[in-house]
Design an enzyme around this catalytic site. Structure first.
Site, short mmCIF file in Angstrom:
data_model
loop_
_atom_site.label_atom_id
_atom_site.label_comp_id
_atom_site.label_asym_id
_atom_site.label_seq_id
_atom_site.Cartn_x
_atom_site.Cartn_y
_atom_site.Cartn_z
CD GLU A 252 17.65 33.39 -25.04
OE1 GLU A 252 18.54 32.85 -25.69
OE2 GLU A 252 16.56 33.72 -25.51
CE LYS A 386 -3.62 34.10 -29.84
NZ LYS A 386 -4.51 34.18 -28.70
CG ASP A 462 -2.24 36.67 -27.56
OD1 ASP A 462 -1.46 35.86 -27.02
OD2 ASP A 462 -3.42 36.41 -27.83
#
Ligand code: ADP
Length: 583
Positions: A252, A386, A462
């Site tokens: 980005e 998550k 992660d």
């Protein structure tokens, strides 16, 4: 053998039928509170200890008496009567027992040593930690042991024949590493077979220049190449008196430049300060009982402080670094969600905590204490890994960090090109009111996840854990009579490690090295991971400052057009780059 673990017929947990009779919740709690942690062990310790102590001293006393009698009467010492033989046996048995009991810590350090060396596969989650209990879909052959994998005689020897065998399905793609014993060659053959099967080219995805051995059984199955992500550097970030060059892997445009500008503003204002509030990884299995009374009994047992030593001893066997902090139970009908929380040294800790949890579940069932407990799953989603969840936002997960800086008014004007007042107002309207109106969960910030994800990718974390790791509330207030800006970020769930998972891969390890937090910290285990968490928070602080300033000054679109929209002909550029990178 640990004498305390000998089996006994006496049931230590109240029979299930008894429980049905104690229907009032108060009674159940009372029953449970009278239980000791040692009740969970197979023998009543105090009774056994007393018995063997008496036996030991009686035998010693008797034998000494007999010995002096024999010397006095000049009887040969080796001539033994029946009672002397019995006394000798009693002496030996009680000696062995007492040695085992009082030397239990010593015995444990050998017999019950942490089994973290068994950890071979690391996924940053629990797929590798608990394959049996989770019925993981990864076939055993997908994580083969190279040393133990002889090349099959019937396997085609040349690459072309191998590719054809994979295409026809005669040789499973996932078995190539174990069959060939050469990870790079396996990846090349799989890649070629994939291109033929799909009829699509992978020419832009590089194959060369990567150590495929380093990911085997640890980071990625069935590789066919690797994706390149550019790494930019923001900084120096002056945090807690130390300068950090922060690696950010991103595609980005503007992100690194923006964070860099925030770092500059912080540096010119004297630096940022961070505080780590807590450090503990969580895992919450879900277990089920025949009725709510038994479910409640487990909750009372696990949350009784008198049982903590026993439970943590069992839990901590999972690793030298795992130290249980708490186990809190939430009931839903006859199901119990036990949220275990433990420190994990320099590891992010999902494998570690999952193994500890498995130990405790096995223990609870094996000890005949909760034999009617059905383990539904080692993760019941109250962990919560998550997924956005209030439990993390409120209680924290991983490292909870607060970071602040006071940005001088002139720096706000010159570097950030805005004013203190504009920032304070925008922060209220956007990060507080706007997020509240959106029903945000942990999203009271401008773009914490941008910085978290970029640093995570660069340092081998992660990336899926950016969900909760990006929970952040950004606060901005004017200070020093309105001249300067007080800015803070509060991040309750930064889940990072400096060992395990992707952190050991060469590129990611290099980025950790740049930050001075590579690998395990031997002087103070956990210090590297904690420092990395503060760097993440400090970088988020810089990112928040800069983006909020760009928004306040109405510069966002302009700068994105400058950094995000290349004037190059991207089609030809990409084709050239792909050709150069392709194998
Ligand atoms: P995770 O638990 O984050 O998934 P691992 O399962 O790879 O990561 O656990 C980390 C491994 O690294 C364990 O086997 C542990 O014994 C080892 N280790 C070595 N030094 C440390 C340390 N300082 N902190 C934590 N773990 C360490």
């Amino acid at each position: 053998m640990d004498p305390r673990r000998r089996s006994t017929k006496k049931p230590l947990a109240p029979p299930l039928s008894n429980l049905h009779r104690h229907s009032a919740a108060g009674h159940r709690q009372e029953d449970d509170s009278q239980r000791r942690a040692s009740d969970a062990l197979p023998l009543p310790l105090q009774l056994t200890n007393a018995l063997f102590l008496v036996l030991f001293f009686s035998a010693v006393y008797f034998l000494l008496r007999r010995w002096s009698d024999k010397i006095r009467t000049q009887t040969p010492l080796h001539v033994l009567t029946f009672s002397e033989i019995l006394a000798l046996l009693a002496f030996l048995a009680s000696f062995v027992y007492l040695l085992g009991f009082f030397g239990i810590q010593f015995v444990q350090s050998f017999l019950l040593r942490p089994d973290d060396d068994e950890i071979v596969a690391v996924d940053g989650g629990f797929a590798a930690a608990c394959p049996q209990s989770l019925n993981c879909a990864i076939p055993a052959a997908a994580t083969p042991d190279l040393a133990a994998a002889p090349i099959e005689l019937l396997l085609p020897q040349n690459d072309e024949e191998l590719v054809q065998s994979v295409v026809s399905g005669a040789v499973p793609s996932y078995s190539l590493e174990s069959k060939l014993g050469d990870c790079k060659r396996a990846a090349a053959i799989r890649r070629e077979a994939l291109q033929r099967i799909t009829g699509r080219s992978l020419s832009g995805l590089p194959l060369e220049g990567f150590d495929y051995d380093s990911i085997l059984g640890q980071c990625c199955e069935m590789p066919v190449g690797y994706v390149q992500i550019p790494v930019g550097i923001a900084g120096p970030l002056l945090l807690d008196g130390t300068e950090y060059s922060v690696p950010m892997a991103t595609t980005e445009g503007c992100l690194v430049a923006s964070t860099n500008r925030g770092c500059k503003a912080i540096h010119l204002s004297g630096g940022a300060t961070s505080v780590l509030l807590r450090d503990g990884m969580t895992r919450a299995p879900v277990v089920r009982f025949p009725n709510i009374a038994r479910a409640a009994q487990l909750k009372f047992y696990l949350e009784d402080p008198r049982n903590f030593d026993t439970v943590s001893m069992v839990f901590n066997r999972s690793s030298r670094f795992a130290r249980l902090q708490s186990a809190n139970c939430t009931l839903s009908g006859r199901s119990v969600y036990i949220r275990f929380c433990c420190s994990t040294g320099d590891a992010m800790g999902m494998n570690m905590v999952s193994k500890g949890v498995q130990n405790v579940l096995d223990f609870l069932q094996d000890a005949d204490f909760f034999p009617d407990m059905e383990v539904v799953a080692i993760s019941g989603n109250l962990c919560a890994d998550k997924k956005p969840a209030a439990v993390n936002w409120i209680h924290g997960r991983g490292k909870s960090v607060v970071c602040e800086a006071v940005i001088r008014g002139d720096v706000v004007n010159k570097v950030l090109k805005t004013s203190v007042q504009s920032l304070v107002e925008l922060n209220k309207d956007k990060n507080l009111v706007g997020s509240a109106m959106a029903g945000a969960l942990g999203g009271f910030n401008a773009h914490a996840s941008n910085i978290v994800s970029a640093v995570y990718l660069a340092t081998g974390q992660d990336p899926a854990q950016n969900v909760e790791s990006s929970h952040c509330i950004t606060l901005m207030e004017s200070t020093n009579e309105g001249r300067d800006l007080h800015v803070s970020v509060t991040m309750p769930c930064i889940e990072v490690g400096t060992v395990g998972g992707g952190t050991q891969l060469a590129s990611q390890a290099a980025c950790l090295n740049l930050l001075g937090v590579k690998g395990a910290c031997y002087e103070a285990p956990g210090a590297n991971a904690r420092r990395l968490a503060t760097v993440v928070a400090g970088s988020v602080l810089a990112g928040e400052l800069s983006l909020m300033s760009a928004l306040a000054a109405g510069q966002l679109v302009k700068s994105h057009m400058k950094y995000n929209r290349s004037s190059k002909d991207v089609t030809t550029h990409n084709a050239a780059a792909a050709a150069a990178a392709s194998s």
